[in-house]
Motif scaffolding. Sequence first.
Motif, PDB file in Angstrom:
ATOM      1  N   MET A   1       0.851  -1.173   0.000  1.00  0.00           N
ATOM      2  CA  MET A   1       0.000   0.000   0.000  1.00  0.00           C
ATOM      3  C   MET A   1       0.896   1.235   0.000  1.00  0.00           C
ATOM      4  O   MET A   1       1.987   1.224   0.551  1.00  0.00           O
ATOM      5  N   SER A   2       0.439   2.285  -0.623  1.00  0.00           N
ATOM      6  CA  SER A   2       1.205   3.519  -0.718  1.00  0.00           C
ATOM      7  C   SER A   2       0.391   4.686  -0.180  1.00  0.00           C
ATOM      8  O   SER A   2      -0.735   4.918  -0.616  1.00  0.00           O
ATOM      9  N   PHE A   3       0.972   5.384   0.767  1.00  0.00           N
ATOM     10  CA  PHE A   3       0.408   6.624   1.282  1.00  0.00           C
ATOM     11  C   PHE A   3       1.324   7.739   0.787  1.00  0.00           C
ATOM     12  O   PHE A   3       2.403   7.953   1.339  1.00  0.00           O
ATOM     13  N   LEU A   4       0.909   8.390  -0.273  1.00  0.00           N
ATOM     14  CA  LEU A   4       1.662   9.488  -0.851  1.00  0.00           C
ATOM     15  C   LEU A   4       1.123  10.774  -0.223  1.00  0.00           C
ATOM     16  O   LEU A   4      -0.071  11.059  -0.315  1.00  0.00           O
ATOM     17  N   VAL A   5       1.992  11.497   0.453  1.00  0.00           N
ATOM     18  CA  VAL A   5       1.576  12.666   1.239  1.00  0.00           C
ATOM     19  C   VAL A   5       2.302  13.905   0.723  1.00  0.00           C
ATOM     20  O   VAL A   5       3.519  13.883   0.527  1.00  0.00           O
ATOM     21  N   GLU A   6       1.545  14.969   0.508  1.00  0.00           N
ATOM     22  CA  GLU A   6       2.135  16.267   0.231  1.00  0.00           C
ATOM     23  C   GLU A   6       1.721  17.191   1.363  1.00  0.00           C
ATOM     24  O   GLU A   6       0.531  17.275   1.681  1.00  0.00           O
ATOM     25  N   PHE A   7       2.700  17.848   1.968  1.00  0.00           N
ATOM     26  CA  PHE A   7       2.346  18.749   3.065  1.00  0.00           C
ATOM     27  C   PHE A   7       3.288  19.937   3.108  1.00  0.00           C
ATOM     28  O   PHE A   7       4.383  19.910   2.551  1.00  0.00           O
ATOM     29  N   SER A   8       2.800  20.973   3.733  1.00  0.00           N
ATOM     30  CA  SER A   8       3.651  22.101   4.074  1.00  0.00           C
ATOM     31  C   SER A   8       3.321  22.486   5.507  1.00  0.00           C
ATOM     32  O   SER A   8       2.174  22.386   5.940  1.00  0.00           O
ATOM     33  N   MET A   9       4.345  22.862   6.228  1.00  0.00           N
ATOM     34  CA  MET A   9       4.185  23.230   7.638  1.00  0.00           C
ATOM     35  C   MET A   9       5.208  24.310   7.945  1.00  0.00           C
ATOM     36  O   MET A   9       6.391  24.142   7.632  1.00  0.00           O
ATOM     37  N   PHE A  10       4.733  25.394   8.530  1.00  0.00           N
ATOM     38  CA  PHE A  10       5.645  26.481   8.849  1.00  0.00           C
ATOM     39  C   PHE A  10       5.022  27.377   9.917  1.00  0.00           C
ATOM     40  O   PHE A  10       3.803  27.448  10.041  1.00  0.00           O
ATOM     41  N   PRO A  11       5.869  28.070  10.681  1.00  0.00           N
ATOM     42  CA  PRO A  11       5.339  28.991  11.684  1.00  0.00           C
ATOM     43  C   PRO A  11       4.841  30.275  11.017  1.00  0.00           C
ATOM     44  O   PRO A  11       5.394  30.711  10.005  1.00  0.00           O
ATOM     45  N   THR A  12       3.810  30.842  11.588  1.00  0.00           N
ATOM     46  CA  THR A  12       3.305  32.118  11.063  1.00  0.00           C
ATOM     47  C   THR A  12       3.709  33.299  11.938  1.00  0.00           C
ATOM     48  O   THR A  12       3.368  34.430  11.624  1.00  0.00           O
ATOM     49  N   ASP A  13       4.459  33.007  12.987  1.00  0.00           N
ATOM     50  CA  ASP A  13       4.846  34.067  13.914  1.00  0.00           C
ATOM     51  C   ASP A  13       6.351  34.351  13.908  1.00  0.00           C
ATOM     52  O   ASP A  13       6.876  34.911  14.857  1.00  0.00           O
ATOM     53  N   HIS A  58       3.393  14.329  12.734  1.00  0.00           N
ATOM     54  CA  HIS A  58       3.530  14.616  14.163  1.00  0.00           C
ATOM     55  C   HIS A  58       4.972  15.033  14.504  1.00  0.00           C
ATOM     56  O   HIS A  58       5.201  16.021  15.216  1.00  0.00           O
ATOM     57  N   LYS A  59       5.941  14.296  13.977  1.00  0.00           N
ATOM     58  CA  LYS A  59       7.345  14.617  14.237  1.00  0.00           C
ATOM     59  C   LYS A  59       7.721  15.967  13.621  1.00  0.00           C
ATOM     60  O   LYS A  59       8.547  16.695  14.180  1.00  0.00           O
ATOM     61  N   ALA A  60       7.122  16.285  12.490  1.00  0.00           N
ATOM     62  CA  ALA A  60       7.376  17.594  11.875  1.00  0.00           C
ATOM     63  C   ALA A  60       6.911  18.702  12.807  1.00  0.00           C
ATOM     64  O   ALA A  60       7.631  19.673  13.052  1.00  0.00           O
ATOM     65  N   TYR A  61       5.722  18.547  13.336  1.00  0.00           N
ATOM     66  CA  TYR A  61       5.206  19.550  14.274  1.00  0.00           C
ATOM     67  C   TYR A  61       6.106  19.670  15.500  1.00  0.00           C
ATOM     68  O   TYR A  61       6.371  20.767  15.989  1.00  0.00           O
ATOM     69  N   LYS A  62       6.601  18.549  15.986  1.00  0.00           N
ATOM     70  CA  LYS A  62       7.471  18.560  17.171  1.00  0.00           C
ATOM     71  C   LYS A  62       8.753  19.352  16.926  1.00  0.00           C
ATOM     72  O   LYS A  62       9.365  19.851  17.880  1.00  0.00           O
ATOM     73  N   GLN A  63       9.166  19.486  15.655  1.00  0.00           N
ATOM     74  CA  GLN A  63      10.346  20.290  15.342  1.00  0.00           C
ATOM     75  C   GLN A  63      10.090  21.782  15.577  1.00  0.00           C
ATOM     76  O   GLN A  63      11.019  22.534  15.840  1.00  0.00           O
ATOM     77  N   LEU A  64       8.834  22.192  15.466  1.00  0.00           N
ATOM     78  CA  LEU A  64       8.485  23.608  15.585  1.00  0.00           C
ATOM     79  C   LEU A  64       7.880  23.980  16.933  1.00  0.00           C
ATOM     80  O   LEU A  64       7.929  25.142  17.340  1.00  0.00           O
ATOM     81  N   GLU A  65       7.309  23.019  17.596  1.00  0.00           N
ATOM     82  CA  GLU A  65       6.568  23.271  18.837  1.00  0.00           C
ATOM     83  C   GLU A  65       7.349  24.052  19.898  1.00  0.00           C
ATOM     84  O   GLU A  65       6.780  24.962  20.518  1.00  0.00           O
ATOM     85  N   CYS A  68       7.707  27.990  18.443  1.00  0.00           N
ATOM     86  CA  CYS A  68       6.753  28.604  17.518  1.00  0.00           C
ATOM     87  C   CYS A  68       5.369  28.605  18.173  1.00  0.00           C
ATOM     88  O   CYS A  68       4.876  27.563  18.604  1.00  0.00           O
ATOM     89  N   ASN A  69       4.761  29.776  18.237  1.00  0.00           N
ATOM     90  CA  ASN A  69       3.451  29.888  18.880  1.00  0.00           C
ATOM     91  C   ASN A  69       2.285  29.590  17.945  1.00  0.00           C
ATOM     92  O   ASN A  69       1.186  29.280  18.412  1.00  0.00           O
ATOM     93  N   ARG A  70       2.528  29.717  16.641  1.00  0.00           N
ATOM     94  CA  ARG A  70       1.465  29.455  15.679  1.00  0.00           C
ATOM     95  C   ARG A  70       2.067  28.755  14.474  1.00  0.00           C
ATOM     96  O   ARG A  70       3.010  29.245  13.854  1.00  0.00           O
ATOM     97  N   VAL A  71       1.492  27.587  14.107  1.00  0.00           N
ATOM     98  CA  VAL A  71       2.001  26.775  13.011  1.00  0.00           C
ATOM     99  C   VAL A  71       0.872  26.517  12.023  1.00  0.00           C
ATOM    100  O   VAL A  71      -0.220  26.092  12.418  1.00  0.00           O
ATOM    101  N   TYR A  72       1.145  26.779  10.760  1.00  0.00           N
ATOM    102  CA  TYR A  72       0.185  26.545   9.683  1.00  0.00           C
ATOM    103  C   TYR A  72       0.556  25.251   8.972  1.00  0.00           C
ATOM    104  O   TYR A  72       1.730  25.023   8.673  1.00  0.00           O
ATOM    105  N   THR A  73      -0.429  24.404   8.708  1.00  0.00           N
ATOM    106  CA  THR A  73      -0.172  23.116   8.075  1.00  0.00           C
ATOM    107  C   THR A  73      -1.243  22.815   7.034  1.00  0.00           C
ATOM    108  O   THR A  73      -2.433  22.994   7.293  1.00  0.00           O
ATOM    109  N   VAL A  74      -0.801  22.329   5.877  1.00  0.00           N
ATOM    110  CA  VAL A  74      -1.695  21.825   4.830  1.00  0.00           C
ATOM    111  C   VAL A  74      -1.230  20.417   4.502  1.00  0.00           C
ATOM    112  O   VAL A  74      -0.038  20.186   4.291  1.00  0.00           O
ATOM    113  N   ILE A  75      -2.176  19.466   4.445  1.00  0.00           N
ATOM    114  CA  ILE A  75      -1.835  18.076   4.178  1.00  0.00           C
ATOM    115  C   ILE A  75      -2.766  17.522   3.102  1.00  0.00           C
ATOM    116  O   ILE A  75      -3.983  17.688   3.188  1.00  0.00           O
ATOM    117  N   LYS A  76      -2.173  16.870   2.097  1.00  0.00           N
ATOM    118  CA  LYS A  76      -2.942  16.135   1.085  1.00  0.00           C
ATOM    119  C   LYS A  76      -2.405  14.708   1.056  1.00  0.00           C
ATOM    120  O   LYS A  76      -1.192  14.498   1.169  1.00  0.00           O
TER     121      LYS A  76
END
Length: 104
Positions: A1-13, A58-65, A68-76
């Motif tokens: 099975m393949s879970f192909l994920v496109e995401f962006s995550m970055f702080p807005t502050d 989850h690990k990506a978010y942990k890099q910013l947590e 960073c007070n505000r993190v924007y994330t888009v996941i497909k």
Amino acid sequence: MSFLVEFSMFPTDKGESVSPYVSRIIKMIDESGIPYRLTPMGTVFETNTMEEALEVIHKAYKQLEPDCNRVYTVIKMDIRKNTQNRIEGKIKSVEEKLGKEVKK
């Protein structure tokens, strides 16, 4: 099975340039050994299970947590049974139809 994920995550502050923060995430993905491709607007990676895909997010978010007070994330996600290695395969399929290699 393949879970192909496109995401962006970055702080807005953190001002106009967030590449130092995005770099933390890319380093974590690179060190994890999963296949990925960095693009100007996000990152594509592939796992075999939903749990693995969500763990990367989850690990990506942990890099910013910590600082960073505000993190924007888009996941497909594109989930497909009975296949793997779609990061390269999907690009190769388009290149074959064009009759040439797409510039990288």
